[in-house]
Scaffold this motif. Structure first.
Motif, PDB file in Angstrom:
ATOM      1  N   ASP A 113      -7.045 -27.949  59.673  1.00 32.99           N
ATOM      2  CA  ASP A 113      -8.096 -28.373  60.581  1.00 32.99           C
ATOM      3  C   ASP A 113      -7.622 -29.552  61.430  1.00 32.99           C
ATOM      4  OD1 ASP A 113     -10.962 -27.846  61.126  1.00 32.99           O
ATOM      5  OD2 ASP A 113     -11.184 -29.954  60.619  1.00 32.99           O
ATOM      6  N   ALA A 115      -9.129 -32.408  63.615  1.00 32.97           N
ATOM      7  CA  ALA A 115     -10.333 -33.190  63.931  1.00 32.97           C
ATOM      8  C   ALA A 115     -10.200 -34.455  63.102  1.00 32.97           C
ATOM      9  CB  ALA A 115     -11.617 -32.463  63.557  1.00 32.97           C
ATOM     10  N   ASP A 117     -12.817 -36.205  61.664  1.00 32.60           N
ATOM     11  CA  ASP A 117     -13.958 -36.572  60.805  1.00 32.60           C
ATOM     12  C   ASP A 117     -13.672 -36.789  59.318  1.00 32.60           C
ATOM     13  OD1 ASP A 117     -13.654 -33.761  61.176  1.00 32.60           O
ATOM     14  OD2 ASP A 117     -15.547 -33.415  60.178  1.00 32.60           O
ATOM     15  N   ASP A 125     -15.615 -36.644  64.861  1.00 33.59           N
ATOM     16  CA  ASP A 125     -14.372 -35.891  65.019  1.00 33.59           C
ATOM     17  C   ASP A 125     -13.395 -36.571  65.981  1.00 33.59           C
ATOM     18  OD1 ASP A 125     -16.155 -34.227  63.729  1.00 33.59           O
ATOM     19  OD2 ASP A 125     -15.377 -32.404  64.653  1.00 33.59           O
ATOM     20  N   SER A 160     -11.010 -28.113  65.514  1.00 29.43           N
ATOM     21  CA  SER A 160     -12.451 -27.933  65.320  1.00 29.43           C
ATOM     22  C   SER A 160     -13.231 -29.073  65.954  1.00 29.43           C
ATOM     23  CB  SER A 160     -12.775 -27.876  63.823  1.00 29.43           C
ATOM     24  OG  SER A 160     -12.597 -29.138  63.232  1.00 29.43           O
ATOM     25  N   LYS A 190     -18.128 -23.766  68.922  1.00 31.61           N
ATOM     26  CA  LYS A 190     -18.594 -24.455  67.724  1.00 31.61           C
ATOM     27  C   LYS A 190     -19.863 -25.211  68.075  1.00 31.61           C
ATOM     28  CE  LYS A 190     -17.459 -27.810  64.205  1.00 31.61           C
ATOM     29  NZ  LYS A 190     -16.416 -28.622  63.570  1.00 31.61           N
ATOM     30  N   TYR A 196     -23.770 -27.091  58.707  1.00 32.66           N
ATOM     31  CA  TYR A 196     -22.557 -27.729  58.185  1.00 32.66           C
ATOM     32  C   TYR A 196     -22.853 -28.728  57.067  1.00 32.66           C
ATOM     33  CZ  TYR A 196     -20.903 -26.224  62.836  1.00 32.66           C
ATOM     34  OH  TYR A 196     -20.625 -25.515  63.967  1.00 32.66           O
ATOM     35  N   PHE A 199     -20.787 -28.669  53.785  1.00 35.91           N
ATOM     36  CA  PHE A 199     -19.379 -29.000  54.067  1.00 35.91           C
ATOM     37  C   PHE A 199     -19.193 -30.514  54.126  1.00 35.91           C
ATOM     38  CE2 PHE A 199     -16.111 -30.265  57.089  1.00 35.91           C
ATOM     39  CZ  PHE A 199     -15.028 -29.441  56.831  1.00 35.91           C
ATOM     40  N   ARG A 200     -20.156 -31.166  54.765  1.00 38.56           N
ATOM     41  CA  ARG A 200     -20.025 -32.620  54.911  1.00 38.56           C
ATOM     42  C   ARG A 200     -20.113 -33.305  53.557  1.00 38.56           C
ATOM     43  NH1 ARG A 200     -23.401 -33.135  60.611  1.00 38.56           N
ATOM     44  NH2 ARG A 200     -21.946 -31.853  61.803  1.00 38.56           N
ATOM     45  N   LYS A 213     -23.441 -34.855  66.523  1.00 36.48           N
ATOM     46  CA  LYS A 213     -22.225 -34.451  67.238  1.00 36.48           C
ATOM     47  C   LYS A 213     -22.550 -33.712  68.538  1.00 36.48           C
ATOM     48  CE  LYS A 213     -19.368 -34.361  63.038  1.00 36.48           C
ATOM     49  NZ  LYS A 213     -18.282 -33.670  62.300  1.00 36.48           N
ATOM     50  N   GLN A 217     -20.127 -30.963  70.325  1.00 40.93           N
ATOM     51  CA  GLN A 217     -20.369 -29.598  69.859  1.00 40.93           C
ATOM     52  C   GLN A 217     -21.456 -28.946  70.725  1.00 40.93           C
ATOM     53  OE1 GLN A 217     -21.144 -30.031  65.632  1.00 40.93           O
ATOM     54  NE2 GLN A 217     -18.997 -30.482  65.203  1.00 40.93           N
ATOM     55  N   LYS A 244     -18.547 -20.369  65.391  1.00 42.87           N
ATOM     56  CA  LYS A 244     -18.984 -21.115  64.215  1.00 42.87           C
ATOM     57  C   LYS A 244     -20.291 -21.840  64.509  1.00 42.87           C
ATOM     58  CE  LYS A 244     -17.415 -24.954  61.498  1.00 42.87           C
ATOM     59  NZ  LYS A 244     -16.509 -26.053  61.438  1.00 42.87           N
ATOM     60  N   TYR A 267     -16.807 -17.917  61.475  1.00 40.53           N
ATOM     61  CA  TYR A 267     -16.790 -18.805  60.309  1.00 40.53           C
ATOM     62  C   TYR A 267     -18.168 -18.751  59.656  1.00 40.53           C
ATOM     63  CZ  TYR A 267     -15.179 -22.979  57.674  1.00 40.53           C
ATOM     64  OH  TYR A 267     -14.771 -23.870  56.696  1.00 40.53           O
ATOM     65  N   VAL A 269     -20.202 -20.442  57.572  1.00 42.68           N
ATOM     66  CA  VAL A 269     -20.048 -21.841  57.166  1.00 42.68           C
ATOM     67  C   VAL A 269     -20.762 -22.166  55.862  1.00 42.68           C
ATOM     68  CG1 VAL A 269     -19.669 -22.613  59.541  1.00 42.68           C
ATOM     69  CG2 VAL A 269     -21.996 -22.657  58.569  1.00 42.68           C
ATOM     70  N   SER A 270     -20.560 -23.398  55.454  1.00 41.74           N
ATOM     71  CA  SER A 270     -21.050 -23.865  54.154  1.00 41.74           C
ATOM     72  C   SER A 270     -22.556 -23.628  53.963  1.00 41.74           C
ATOM     73  CB  SER A 270     -20.735 -25.351  54.002  1.00 41.74           C
ATOM     74  OG  SER A 270     -21.291 -26.095  55.079  1.00 41.74           O
ATOM     75  N   TYR A 309     -16.287 -18.749  52.181  1.00 39.28           N
ATOM     76  CA  TYR A 309     -16.104 -19.308  50.838  1.00 39.28           C
ATOM     77  C   TYR A 309     -16.239 -18.212  49.784  1.00 39.28           C
ATOM     78  CZ  TYR A 309     -16.600 -23.499  53.592  1.00 39.28           C
ATOM     79  OH  TYR A 309     -16.412 -24.461  54.556  1.00 39.28           O
TER      80      TYR A 309
HETATM   81  C1  PBG Z   1     -15.043 -30.783  61.055  1.00 34.38           C
HETATM   82  C2  PBG Z   1     -15.456 -29.459  60.546  1.00 34.38           C
HETATM   83  C3  PBG Z   1     -16.753 -29.113  60.133  1.00 34.38           C
HETATM   84  C4  PBG Z   1     -16.641 -27.824  59.592  1.00 34.38           C
HETATM   85  C5  PBG Z   1     -15.317 -27.412  59.708  1.00 34.38           C
HETATM   86  N1  PBG Z   1     -14.601 -28.434  60.326  1.00 34.38           N
HETATM   87  C6  PBG Z   1     -18.019 -29.875  60.097  1.00 34.38           C
HETATM   88  C7  PBG Z   1     -18.532 -30.563  61.282  1.00 34.38           C
HETATM   89  O1  PBG Z   1     -18.155 -30.305  62.421  1.00 34.38           O
HETATM   90  O2  PBG Z   1     -19.352 -31.451  61.053  1.00 34.38           O
HETATM   91  C8  PBG Z   1     -17.789 -27.074  58.977  1.00 34.38           C
HETATM   92  C9  PBG Z   1     -17.459 -25.991  58.019  1.00 34.38           C
HETATM   93  C10 PBG Z   1     -18.567 -25.550  57.161  1.00 34.38           C
HETATM   94  O3  PBG Z   1     -19.725 -25.997  57.269  1.00 34.38           O
HETATM   95  O4  PBG Z   1     -18.295 -24.700  56.289  1.00 34.38           O
HETATM   96  N2  PBG Z   1     -14.550 -30.907  62.304  1.00 34.38           N
END
Ligand code: PBG
Length: 320
Positions: A113, A115, A117, A125, A160, A190, A196, A199-200, A213, A217, A244, A267, A269-270, A309
């Motif tokens: 990745d 970025a 963050d 990021d 990202s 994105k 997200y 993930f955070r 963001k 974003q 994503k 993606y 995501v989480s 995942y």
């Molecule tokens: C960070 C990044 C994020 C994800 C992947 N890379 C989170 C964000 O932008 O805050 C999210 C992935 C997920 O939620 O599974 N640049």
């Protein structure tokens, strides 16, 4: 219409889309230490892994035929600063994981990745100056981050960060430093998304993130803007593009795949993962069926592959 649906063999015969192990990219979280496994509360079944355990995960993935692992670091809070300088440390967690996996499991592809963050004290990021995420200075640092990762063995660089012009700048600096074979999968569309959240928690950016963001974003209201982002990324040298989050943006996956011929990824995501697991754990839906259905939907929308995942679970079921 029901004649073709009358039996299992007939339904299989007329099936239009299928999911295979070759469609999967498995995102994993890496953490400092030895033989560490920390569960991520909001992502049942997902753990942060120390580098040695990440190597075990890579072995498992390779055995199952999963083509690519995507690595995300949980950076020690003491190493996070204003500028995310740890991103440029050639011995940071991501680089150590890259080298260890490359050495022991050379046959698997590794994506990383781009970025800041996971490394910044403010959780953004990019570089924060007077309350603004500054574009060009961030891009410069992202180029350096890409070189550090390429040097440690990353096969696919995944920006990202959503800064403007980063794909072209990263491509140029990779080429200028003999990394012309390193691929770029652009996080093209994105969105500034609520999905997200988990993930955070996993990378420890929940506590640090100040504000949102939305200045970099995309706005969830916008679709045509994703076409513009894709045009730019492709023009700047992206090898693959990505959308994503996944399920709430299947229209974008479909539009991009229909308009451009690049390999296009989604993606899951989480937050999407967490929703399916949480409802499953409550007995509110059949988790396994919801997982398959959600992944097939990406294929139907036109995705060439999916970051999910669920990857190991799906690969295991496909291998039976
Ligand atoms: C960070 C990044 C994020 C994800 C992947 N890379 C989170 C964000 O932008 O805050 C999210 C992935 C997920 O939620 O599974 N640049």
């Amino acid at each position: 219409m029901r004649r073709n649906r009358k039996s299992d063999w007939s339904r299989r015969l007329v099936q239009e889309n299928a999911l295979t192990v070759n469609d999967l990219i498995w995102p994993i979280f890496v953490v400092d230490g030895d033989n560490v496994r920390q569960s991520v509360t909001s992502m049942p079944g997902v753990e942060r892994l120390s580098v040695d355990n990440a190597v075990r995960a890579a072995e498992r993935a390779a055995k199952l035929g999963i083509p690519v692992l995507a690595l995300f670091p949980y950076t020690d809070p003491d190493l996070r600063d204003d500028t995310g300088s740890e991103a440029l440390n050639e011995n940071n967690l991501t680089c150590r994981a890259l080298r260890a996996i490359k050495k022991e499991v050379p046959e698997i592809g590794l994506m990383t990745d781009i970025a800041l963050d996971p490394y910044t004290s403010h959780g953004h990021d990019g570089l924060l100056q007077d309350g603004v995420i500054v574009n060009d200075a961030t891009v410069q640092q992202l180029c350096e981050q890409a070189l550090v990762q390429a040097d440690a063995g990353s096969d696919i660089i995944g920006p990202s960060d959503m800064m403007d012009g980063r794909i072209g700048a990263i491509r140029e600096s990779l080429d200028a430093n003999h990394y012309q074979d390193v691929q770029i999968m652009a996080y093209t569309a994105k969105y500034a998304s609520a999905f997200y959240g988990p993930f955070r928690e996993a990378v420890g950016a929940n506590a640090t993130l100040k504000g949102d963001k939305k200045t970099y974003q995309m706005d969830p209201s916008n679709g045509s803007e994703a076409m513009m982002e894709a045009e730019l990324d492709i023009q700047e040298g992206a090898d693959m593009i990505m959308v994503k989050p996944g399920m709430p943006y299947l229209d974008i996956v479909h539009r991009l795949k229909s308009a451009f011929s690049l390999p296009t990824f989604a993606y899951q995501v989480s937050g999407e993962y967490a929703m399916i697991c949480a409802a499953g754990q409550n007995g509110w839906l059949d988790q396994d069926r919801a997982m398959w259905e959600s992944l097939l939907a990406f294929k139907r929308a036109g995705a060439d592959g999916i970051l999910t995942y669920f990857a190991p679970q799906v690969a295991e079921a496909l291998a039976k």
